[in-house]
Scaffold this active site. Structure first.
Site, PDB file in Angstrom:
ATOM      1  N   THR A   1      17.878 -12.344  -3.967  1.00 12.58           N
ATOM      2  CA  THR A   1      16.814 -12.167  -3.514  1.00 12.58           C
ATOM      3  C   THR A   1      15.974 -13.637  -3.470  1.00 12.58           C
ATOM      4  OG1 THR A   1      14.707 -10.658  -3.112  1.00 12.58           O
ATOM      5  CG2 THR A   1      15.642 -10.700  -4.942  1.00 12.58           C
ATOM      6  N   ASN A   2      14.970 -13.654  -1.931  1.00  8.12           N
ATOM      7  CA  ASN A   2      14.016 -14.525  -2.521  1.00  8.12           C
ATOM      8  C   ASN A   2      12.624 -14.322  -2.581  1.00  8.12           C
ATOM      9  OD1 ASN A   2      15.319 -16.910  -1.291  1.00  8.12           O
ATOM     10  ND2 ASN A   2      14.273 -16.697   0.731  1.00  8.12           N
ATOM     11  N   GLN A   3      12.021 -14.272  -3.588  1.00 10.05           N
ATOM     12  CA  GLN A   3      10.311 -14.414  -4.038  1.00 10.05           C
ATOM     13  C   GLN A   3       9.844 -14.203  -4.030  1.00 10.05           C
ATOM     14  OE1 GLN A   3      10.312 -10.253  -4.175  1.00 10.05           O
ATOM     15  NE2 GLN A   3      11.900 -10.188  -3.148  1.00 10.05           N
ATOM     16  N   SER A   4       9.258 -15.153  -2.703  1.00 12.77           N
ATOM     17  CA  SER A   4       8.316 -16.542  -2.888  1.00 12.77           C
ATOM     18  C   SER A   4       6.635 -15.893  -3.010  1.00 12.77           C
ATOM     19  CB  SER A   4       8.186 -16.904  -1.722  1.00 12.77           C
ATOM     20  OG  SER A   4       7.510 -16.549  -0.664  1.00 12.77           O
TER      21      SER A   4
ATOM     22  N   ARG B   1      16.399 -21.089  -2.688  1.00  4.16           N
ATOM     23  CA  ARG B   1      15.618 -20.368  -1.649  1.00  4.16           C
ATOM     24  C   ARG B   1      16.712 -20.241  -0.343  1.00  4.16           C
ATOM     25  NH1 ARG B   1      10.845 -18.282   0.543  1.00  4.16           N
ATOM     26  NH2 ARG B   1      10.770 -18.386   2.488  1.00  4.16           N
TER      27      ARG B   1
ATOM     28  N   ASP C   1      15.459  -6.604  -0.353  1.00  5.33           N
ATOM     29  CA  ASP C   1      14.456  -6.115   0.626  1.00  5.33           C
ATOM     30  C   ASP C   1      14.545  -5.934   2.264  1.00  5.33           C
ATOM     31  OD1 ASP C   1      12.240  -5.924  -1.151  1.00  5.33           O
ATOM     32  OD2 ASP C   1      10.925  -8.312  -0.637  1.00  5.33           O
TER      33      ASP C   1
ATOM     34  N   ASP D   1      21.051  -8.443   0.079  1.00  5.58           N
ATOM     35  CA  ASP D   1      20.353  -8.884  -0.439  1.00  5.58           C
ATOM     36  C   ASP D   1      19.020  -7.645  -0.651  1.00  5.58           C
ATOM     37  OD1 ASP D   1      17.491 -10.015   0.401  1.00  5.58           O
ATOM     38  OD2 ASP D   1      17.587  -9.760   2.514  1.00  5.58           O
TER      39      ASP D   1
ATOM     40  N   CYS E   1      15.189 -16.238  -6.167  1.00  7.12           N
ATOM     41  CA  CYS E   1      14.030 -17.515  -6.308  1.00  7.12           C
ATOM     42  C   CYS E   1      12.117 -17.330  -6.157  1.00  7.12           C
ATOM     43  CB  CYS E   1      14.562 -18.107  -4.738  1.00  7.12           C
ATOM     44  SG  CYS E   1      13.789 -19.828  -4.497  1.00  7.12           S
TER      45      CYS E   1
END
Length: 196
Positions: free
Chosen positions: A50-53, A100, A9, A7, A89
């Site tokens: 990594t999720n980057q919403s 996600r 962050d 991951d 994502c």
């Protein structure tokens, strides 16, 4: 190929209550870059998922994300470390996409890109959704007690995994716990040392 999926962050860099939205806000965790360097020296190819919403929510754009990752790659290189690729994502939760986390889409993309089966590939992250996504893709999950899971540090007893499963009931079965990325790297590299 020895592939490892991390991951971002809260694992490699400090997480924030909102989003890491600019290069100025990206700050490596103590010892994390050096841990990646040790893993690389041990033959591990490190990839981020990594999720980057924040992109999907309109809080920052692709240029900002690219600038954040450029800073990350520069600092990794200065520490003698390398991350092979960053899979992210960009979608908001309401988009109901397959990439996600905790959905396994990012991990499946990594498997295809690197041409490796994911069964047994170690994944390490500080967020429940990262280890859930990795586990759903067949990977071996490792929870780091940093970032989103830092509050769990010291709350588990001698049977840490069983104790933590009670605190975190949706943790995938068999998840190993580590204080941080350097501790995980030390553990992973030690598994490869043949007994004398």
């Amino acid at each position: 190929m020895k592939l490892l999926i991390l991951d971002r962050d809260g694992t490699l860099n400090r997480s924030r209550d909102d989003y890491v939205a600019s290069p100025d806000e990206w700050e490596a965790l103590p010892g994390a870059l050096e841990a990646v360097a040790r893993l690389n020296q041990g033959g591990w190819r490190v990839v981020l998922a990594t999720n980057q919403s924040g992109i999907g929510r309109g809080l920052f754009d692709m240029a900002s994300l690219n600038a954040i990752h450029a800073k990350m790659h520069r600092q990794l290189a200065a520490a003698g470390a390398r991350v092979e690729a960053v899979f992210f994502c960009p979608h908001a939760p309401e988009d109901a996409c397959h990439c996600r986390k905790p959905a396994p889409g990012l991990f499946e993309q990594i498997g295809v890109r690197f041409g490796v089966p994911l069964m047994g590939v170690p994944v390490a992250g500080n967020a429940l959704r990262h280890v859930q996504a990795g586990s759903a893709a067949g990977c071996t999950p490792h929870l780091l007690l940093t970032g989103k899971s830092e509050h769990l540090r010291g709350r588990a007893g001698p049977d840490a995994e069983a104790d933590l499963a009670m605190l975190h009931p949706h943790l995938p079965s068999g998840t190993r716990l580590h204080d941080d990325l350097p501790a995980f790297a030390e553990w992973l590299l030690a598994q490869e040392v043949a007994p004398t």
